[in-house]
Design an enzyme around this catalytic site. Structure first.
Site, PDB file in Angstrom:
ATOM      1  CB  ALA A 125     -16.446 -10.116 -87.800  1.00 53.14           C
ATOM      2  CD  GLU A 128     -12.288  -4.097 -83.576  1.00 54.24           C
ATOM      3  OE1 GLU A 128     -11.565  -3.174 -83.116  1.00 54.24           O
ATOM      4  OE2 GLU A 128     -13.500  -4.214 -83.326  1.00 54.24           O
ATOM      5  CG  HIS A 179     -13.037  -8.475 -69.930  1.00 54.22           C
ATOM      6  ND1 HIS A 179     -12.601  -9.065 -68.781  1.00 54.22           N
ATOM      7  CD2 HIS A 179     -11.967  -8.437 -70.760  1.00 54.22           C
ATOM      8  CE1 HIS A 179     -11.310  -9.374 -68.896  1.00 54.22           C
ATOM      9  NE2 HIS A 179     -10.907  -8.997 -70.087  1.00 54.22           N
ATOM     10  CD  GLU A 242     -14.036 -20.556 -81.460  1.00 56.30           C
ATOM     11  OE1 GLU A 242     -15.141 -20.052 -81.208  1.00 56.30           O
ATOM     12  OE2 GLU A 242     -12.975 -19.916 -81.451  1.00 56.30           O
ATOM     13  NE  ARG A 268      14.000 -36.616-108.268  1.00 59.97           N
ATOM     14  CZ  ARG A 268      14.241 -36.035-109.419  1.00 59.97           C
ATOM     15  NH1 ARG A 268      13.439 -36.224-110.469  1.00 59.97           N
ATOM     16  NH2 ARG A 268      15.276 -35.227-109.559  1.00 59.97           N
ATOM     17  CD  GLN A 336      15.379 -29.925 -97.448  1.00 65.10           C
ATOM     18  OE1 GLN A 336      14.743 -28.880 -97.465  1.00 65.10           O
ATOM     19  NE2 GLN A 336      16.616 -30.003 -97.915  1.00 65.10           N
ATOM     20  CG  HIS A 338       7.897 -33.502-102.581  1.00 62.57           C
ATOM     21  ND1 HIS A 338       7.453 -33.994-101.379  1.00 62.57           N
ATOM     22  CD2 HIS A 338       6.948 -33.847-103.494  1.00 62.57           C
ATOM     23  CE1 HIS A 338       6.282 -34.595-101.563  1.00 62.57           C
ATOM     24  NE2 HIS A 338       5.962 -34.530-102.835  1.00 62.57           N
TER      25      HIS A 338
HETATM   26  C1  LIG Z   1      -6.136 -16.682 -92.812  1.00 67.11           C
HETATM   27  C2  LIG Z   1      -6.678 -16.060 -91.566  1.00 67.11           C
HETATM   28  C3  LIG Z   1      -8.015 -16.261 -91.245  1.00 67.11           C
HETATM   29  C4  LIG Z   1      -8.561 -15.652 -90.103  1.00 67.11           C
HETATM   30  N1  LIG Z   1      -9.905 -15.791 -89.828  1.00 67.11           N
HETATM   31  C5  LIG Z   1     -10.466 -15.059 -88.838  1.00 67.11           C
HETATM   32  C6  LIG Z   1     -11.883 -15.038 -88.629  1.00 67.11           C
HETATM   33  O1  LIG Z   1     -12.636 -15.723 -89.321  1.00 67.11           O
HETATM   34  N2  LIG Z   1     -12.386 -14.228 -87.676  1.00 67.11           N
HETATM   35  C7  LIG Z   1     -11.593 -13.461 -86.890  1.00 67.11           C
HETATM   36  O2  LIG Z   1     -12.116 -12.755 -86.038  1.00 67.11           O
HETATM   37  N3  LIG Z   1     -10.247 -13.467 -87.030  1.00 67.11           N
HETATM   38  C8  LIG Z   1      -9.666 -14.238 -87.994  1.00 67.11           C
HETATM   39  N4  LIG Z   1      -8.299 -14.224 -88.177  1.00 67.11           N
HETATM   40  C9  LIG Z   1      -7.476 -13.419 -87.305  1.00 67.11           C
HETATM   41  C10 LIG Z   1      -6.615 -14.226 -86.351  1.00 67.11           C
HETATM   42  O3  LIG Z   1      -7.416 -14.811 -85.361  1.00 67.11           O
HETATM   43  C11 LIG Z   1      -5.528 -13.286 -85.792  1.00 67.11           C
HETATM   44  O4  LIG Z   1      -4.644 -13.010 -86.857  1.00 67.11           O
HETATM   45  C12 LIG Z   1      -4.796 -13.890 -84.603  1.00 67.11           C
HETATM   46  O5  LIG Z   1      -5.628 -13.935 -83.489  1.00 67.11           O
HETATM   47  C13 LIG Z   1      -3.547 -13.080 -84.246  1.00 67.11           C
HETATM   48  O6  LIG Z   1      -3.871 -11.738 -84.089  1.00 67.11           O
HETATM   49  P1  LIG Z   1      -3.010 -10.601 -84.848  1.00 67.11           P
HETATM   50  O7  LIG Z   1      -2.939 -10.989 -86.266  1.00 67.11           O
HETATM   51  O8  LIG Z   1      -3.583  -9.288 -84.521  1.00 67.11           O
HETATM   52  O9  LIG Z   1      -1.570 -10.734 -84.231  1.00 67.11           O
HETATM   53  P2  LIG Z   1      -1.055 -10.010 -82.891  1.00 67.11           P
HETATM   54  O10 LIG Z   1      -2.037 -10.213 -81.809  1.00 67.11           O
HETATM   55  O11 LIG Z   1      -0.673  -8.617 -83.245  1.00 67.11           O
HETATM   56  O12 LIG Z   1       0.226 -10.857 -82.578  1.00 67.11           O
HETATM   57  C14 LIG Z   1       1.514 -10.628 -83.185  1.00 67.11           C
HETATM   58  C15 LIG Z   1       2.508 -11.574 -82.521  1.00 67.11           C
HETATM   59  O13 LIG Z   1       2.581 -11.279 -81.116  1.00 67.11           O
HETATM   60  C16 LIG Z   1       2.332 -12.442 -80.367  1.00 67.11           C
HETATM   61  N5  LIG Z   1       1.604 -12.160 -79.129  1.00 67.11           N
HETATM   62  C17 LIG Z   1       0.423 -11.514 -78.984  1.00 67.11           C
HETATM   63  N6  LIG Z   1       0.050 -11.505 -77.704  1.00 67.11           N
HETATM   64  C18 LIG Z   1       1.016 -12.171 -77.012  1.00 67.11           C
HETATM   65  C19 LIG Z   1       1.217 -12.511 -75.639  1.00 67.11           C
HETATM   66  N7  LIG Z   1       0.320 -12.187 -74.696  1.00 67.11           N
HETATM   67  N8  LIG Z   1       2.344 -13.170 -75.304  1.00 67.11           N
HETATM   68  C20 LIG Z   1       3.260 -13.520 -76.236  1.00 67.11           C
HETATM   69  N9  LIG Z   1       3.127 -13.241 -77.544  1.00 67.11           N
HETATM   70  C21 LIG Z   1       2.027 -12.574 -77.934  1.00 67.11           C
HETATM   71  C22 LIG Z   1       1.473 -13.311 -81.275  1.00 67.11           C
HETATM   72  O14 LIG Z   1       1.527 -14.663 -80.906  1.00 67.11           O
HETATM   73  C23 LIG Z   1       2.107 -13.047 -82.620  1.00 67.11           C
HETATM   74  O15 LIG Z   1       3.244 -13.850 -82.776  1.00 67.11           O
HETATM   75  C24 LIG Z   1      -7.732 -14.867 -89.272  1.00 67.11           C
HETATM   76  C25 LIG Z   1      -6.377 -14.701 -89.592  1.00 67.11           C
HETATM   77  C26 LIG Z   1      -5.854 -15.278 -90.722  1.00 67.11           C
HETATM   78  C27 LIG Z   1      -4.399 -15.053 -91.038  1.00 67.11           C
END
Ligand SMILES: Cc1cc2nc3c(=O)[nH]c(=O)nc-3n(C[C@H](O)[C@H](O)[C@H](O)COP(=O)(O)OP(=O)(O)OC[C@H]3O[C@@H](n4cnc5c(N)ncnc54)[C@H](O)[C@@H]3O)c2cc1C
Length: 396
Positions: A125, A128, A179, A242, A268, A336, A338
């Site tokens: 986790a 957030e 950090h 990862e 098809r 597409q 399909h």
């Molecule tokens: C199905 C699923 C499973 C997941 N499983 C886990 C899990 O097990 N544990 C866990 O901790 N998290 C998990 N996550 C979370 C996942 O790692 C995050 O959704 C991901 O890191 C993106 O963060 P965010 O959703 O907050 O997007 P944001 O960080 O808000 O990003 C939004 C957009 O801004 C872009 N962006 C952000 N920073 C930059 C930058 N510096 N430069 C350019 N563009 C940028 C991103 O690429 C994205 O397009 C999961 C997410 C999903 C959808």
């Protein structure tokens, strides 16, 4: 294309994993899709088969096999004959190694055996509601109270979130440093540890992705994993592996999509011929095959480098970026080809298309991957800024 990284023992292992997937996982696909979660028994059965945390030492019940090719085979066979939402690799090779590499002897003896049997399921986790890509923005905090850490905060989008018995939670332990993070193992049943919703998603319906809440959870000192305040750097250490895990899966999914589309277009018919006979179809299939094969050669090379301890962060980022983008393009082309059937839930390609979309977002988004690669070729504005500040300082 013949792949050269596997020996006879790998091929035998592949056969046994394939039988396992076909017998124990594949028949549950629809049921798990409907219920929004896989059955715990799937992990127990994988444990019985010796497929979980294979890298772990025999003294904990593992096989002591760290060769990444075995996990690659599990990932590929799960894509072909298992279920995309069965996150056994997240348990085994993404989260498990945090305990294996950062844990003390006492912690490993306490936690690893039940993870290997599948009695305990793992999750990590980090994300957030207010911090995803920007890991250093984590707000959850753990305060040192002498005998324990008091953990408060919330996490979201956590894979295996409902099933997990042990969750590695990243929390802030130093308020004065961006950090200053640490890792804690939070166990099912700890007071104040609550699960939120099993989130409804676009795809990967059988995967339990959930919210987690920590309200004054007293985490015993002996559940701190690794060094205090070093969590950020510890997380970075695991990123290359990862991303390679992800890449192997995205590419395998693209290969499966290619295969089922090949079957479909040969059956098809339109305008008196099969869809496969149209030049457009043949060219699309040729492009897909070329891209998948070229990517496979690169991924296999990365696996080999990783097995030799040589895979670096930017190569892993290239692998993740290329395969996740390729997977999405392939899925789109396959839908597409399909036609309307590709939009119907009863055709596997429909679900695969929806599953694929997240590959460009999680485990480091495509934009973050591009950022890493750009820095590796010397395009790093942070360094430029730092140099400008240093120049200013020396001029003053
Ligand atoms: C199905 C699923 C499973 C997941 N499983 C886990 C899990 O097990 N544990 C866990 O901790 N998290 C998990 N996550 C979370 C996942 O790692 C995050 O959704 C991901 O890191 C993106 O963060 P965010 O959703 O907050 O997007 P944001 O960080 O808000 O990003 C939004 C957009 O801004 C872009 N962006 C952000 N920073 C930059 C930058 N510096 N430069 C350019 N563009 C940028 C991103 O690429 C994205 O397009 C999961 C997410 C999903 C959808």
């Amino acid at each position: 294309m013949r792949r050269k990284i596997f020996g006879e023992e790998h091929e035998m292992f592949r056969d046994s994993v394939r039988s396992f997937m076909q017998k124990e996982i594949q028949p549950n696909r629809d049921k798990w899709h409907e219920q929004g979660i896989v059955d715990r028994e799937a992990f127990l059965k994988a444990g019985e088969q010796g497929l979980l945390l294979m890298w772990a030492d025999e003294k904990y019940g593992g096989a002591g096999v760290s060769d990444f090719r075995y996990e690659q085979i599990i990932i590929e066979e799960n894509a072909w004959y298992g279920d995309a939402g069965f996150f056994m690799t997240l348990h085994s090779r993404l989260v498990g190694p945090y305990i294996g590499q950062l844990g003390t002897e006492e912690q490993k003896a306490r936690w690893l055996p039940k993870c290997i049997t599948g009695e305990h399921i793992l999750a990590v986790a980090i994300t957030e509601p207010g911090a995803g890509s920007d890991v250093a923005g984590i707000r959850s905090r753990a305060e040192d109270k002498g005998e324990y850490f008091l953990l408060n905060g919330s996490k979201t989008y956590i894979s295996n979130g409902i099933l997990a018995d042990l969750v590695i939670v990243v929390a802030r332990t130093d308020q004065n440093s961006r950090h200053g993070l640490s890792l804690f193992v939070v166990e099912r049943g700890m007071e104040g540890f609550e699960r939120g919703r099993n989130l409804r998603k676009m795809g990967l319906k059988s995967q339990d992705t959930s919210e987690l809440f920590f309200n004054n959870v007293k985490v015993p000192k002996e559940n701190l994993l690794g060094e205090l305040n070093r969590g950020f750097y510890q997380l970075m250490h695991f990123l290359a592996e990862e991303r390679l895990l992800g890449a192997a899966g995205y590419l395998a999914a693209a290969d499966v999509a290619f295969d089922i589309t090949m079957d479909y277009i040969k059956e098809r018919k339109a305008f008196g011929q099969t869809i496969a006979d149209f030049q457009n179809t043949r060219f699309m299939m040729a492009d897909m095959r070329m891209n998948i094969d070229v990517a496979q050669a690169f991924i296999d090379q990365c696996v080999d480098e990783h097995n030799h301890g040589e895979l670096n962060a930017d190569t892993a980022a290239k692998a993740k970026l290329f395969t996740s983008e390729l997977e999405c393009r392939v899925m789109d082309d396959c839908v597409q080809l399909h036609g309307g059937a590709g939009y119907m839930d009863e055709y596997p390609i429909c679900r695969m298309y929806l599953n694929a979309r997240v590959s460009r977002i999680y485990a480091g988004s495509s934009e973050v991957m591009r950022e890493i690669i750009a820095r590796s070729v010397g395009l790093d504005p942070r360094k430029k800024k730092k140099k400008a500040v240093e120049n200013q300082a020396s001029a003053a």
